[in-house]
Design a protein around this motif. Sequence first.
Motif, mmCIF file in Angstrom:
data_model
loop_
_atom_site.group_PDB
_atom_site.id
_atom_site.type_symbol
_atom_site.label_atom_id
_atom_site.label_comp_id
_atom_site.label_asym_id
_atom_site.label_seq_id
_atom_site.Cartn_x
_atom_site.Cartn_y
_atom_site.Cartn_z
ATOM 1 N N TYR A 206 0.847 -1.190 0.000
ATOM 2 C CA TYR A 206 0.000 0.000 0.000
ATOM 3 C C TYR A 206 0.887 1.245 0.000
ATOM 4 C CZ TYR A 206 -3.879 -2.998 1.359
ATOM 5 O OH TYR A 206 -4.845 -3.971 1.387
ATOM 6 N N TYR B 132 0.600 5.439 0.724
ATOM 7 C CA TYR B 132 -0.110 6.625 1.201
ATOM 8 C C TYR B 132 0.853 7.808 1.103
ATOM 9 C CZ TYR B 132 -3.996 4.037 3.302
ATOM 10 O OH TYR B 132 -5.117 3.273 3.510
ATOM 11 N N GLN C 250 1.401 11.982 2.746
ATOM 12 C CA GLN C 250 0.961 12.980 3.705
ATOM 13 C C GLN C 250 1.573 14.321 3.330
ATOM 14 O OE1 GLN C 250 2.134 12.492 7.842
ATOM 15 N NE2 GLN C 250 0.348 13.653 8.543
ATOM 16 N N GLY D 189 -3.837 15.142 6.966
ATOM 17 C CA GLY D 189 -3.909 13.713 7.183
ATOM 18 C C GLY D 189 -3.408 12.956 5.963
ATOM 19 N N PRO D 190 -2.965 11.717 6.137
ATOM 20 C CA PRO D 190 -2.508 10.927 5.000
ATOM 21 C C PRO D 190 -3.614 10.699 3.969
ATOM 22 C CG PRO D 190 -1.754 9.944 7.050
ATOM 23 C CD PRO D 190 -2.744 11.024 7.406
ATOM 24 N N TYR E 184 -4.701 7.952 0.818
ATOM 25 C CA TYR E 184 -4.463 6.688 0.128
ATOM 26 C C TYR E 184 -4.138 6.971 -1.341
ATOM 27 C CZ TYR E 184 -5.764 2.512 -2.535
ATOM 28 O OH TYR E 184 -5.776 1.475 -3.426
ATOM 29 N N TYR F 257 4.504 7.076 2.088
ATOM 30 C CA TYR F 257 4.666 5.911 2.945
ATOM 31 C C TYR F 257 4.333 4.632 2.169
ATOM 32 C CZ TYR F 257 4.526 9.221 6.855
ATOM 33 O OH TYR F 257 4.781 10.248 7.727
ATOM 34 N N ARG G 182 0.921 -5.034 4.120
ATOM 35 C CA ARG G 182 -0.122 -5.462 5.050
ATOM 36 C C ARG G 182 -0.922 -6.593 4.443
ATOM 37 N NH1 ARG G 182 -2.099 -6.256 9.249
ATOM 38 N NH2 ARG G 182 -3.307 -4.930 10.650
ATOM 39 N N MET H 28 -5.638 -1.543 11.314
ATOM 40 C CA MET H 28 -4.757 -0.430 11.634
ATOM 41 C C MET H 28 -3.563 -0.472 10.687
ATOM 42 S SD MET H 28 -2.950 -1.893 15.028
ATOM 43 C CE MET H 28 -1.839 -3.264 14.954
ATOM 44 N N LEU H 29 -3.031 0.680 10.416
ATOM 45 C CA LEU H 29 -1.880 0.805 9.545
ATOM 46 C C LEU H 29 -0.664 1.211 10.355
ATOM 47 C CD1 LEU H 29 -3.558 2.697 6.569
ATOM 48 C CD2 LEU H 29 -2.995 0.269 6.701
ATOM 49 N N PHE I 186 2.834 3.019 10.139
ATOM 50 C CA PHE I 186 3.587 3.931 9.287
ATOM 51 C C PHE I 186 5.056 3.935 9.694
ATOM 52 C CE2 PHE I 186 0.357 6.216 6.852
ATOM 53 C CZ PHE I 186 -0.791 5.841 7.515
ATOM 54 N N GLY I 187 5.913 3.780 8.701
ATOM 55 C CA GLY I 187 7.346 3.909 8.934
ATOM 56 C C GLY I 187 7.767 5.351 8.706
ATOM 57 N N GLY I 188 9.031 5.533 8.381
ATOM 58 C CA GLY I 188 9.551 6.882 8.193
ATOM 59 C C GLY I 188 9.163 7.533 6.887
#
Lengths: 117, 113
Positions: free
Chosen positions: B34, B36, B38, B43-44, B46, B87, B91, B100-101, B103-105
Amino acid sequence: GAVVSQHPSWVICKSGTSVKIECRSLDFQATTMFWYRQFPKQSLMLMATSNEGSKATYEQGVEKDKFLINHASLTLSTLTVTSAHPEDSSFYICSAPMPSGSGNEQYFGPGTRLTVT
Amino acid sequence: DAKTTQPPSMDCAEGRAANLPCNHSTISGNEYVYWYRQIHSQGPQYIIHGLKNNETNEMASLIITEDRKSSTLILPHATLRDTAVYYCIVRVGGGNAGNMLTFGGGTRLMVKP
């Protein structure tokens, strides 16, 4: 189209007071919503999963008595930060699964910036 | 969930294609990729997702390698409005209740005029 709204978009409160943040799904229903917190220059961190009609599920390290979540209807979840302190100052974001998605495609709200003085 | 690795930042010239890589070498057979993004102080949003076939929508294209250990998000004609943190999330396909997602860096893409 379907979106997620948050209110307020920003709030400033004094230390020790409580603040309520609303998350609404517009034009669709959400039995589950998610609350995230984001500190400056950091990534989003999941705080809790809000479930309509039942108790929220909190992530490890998140105090459930401090961050009260109520999912009173299929379109509204609220996050109340109780006895707020300056370290609670952050960007709070909610999300809800897209109705037509598989569960991982989510709409995110615009976020609420909380500043505790 | 499989861990993902993304470069922390990238630059792209306005009007050119932006190619954002993501490594997910431990991805399982039932895990999707996936994307996303931001935009600052929002907000992020999709963008797109895929399992093993390449995918395209009005926002972007997703190219997944045959071994599925890496993928690339392509913004064909980047604009200044595409400046954001992107991001990559791996998943398992979720149920109707939603998942729930994590999120990494992410990759901070800067589109420059």
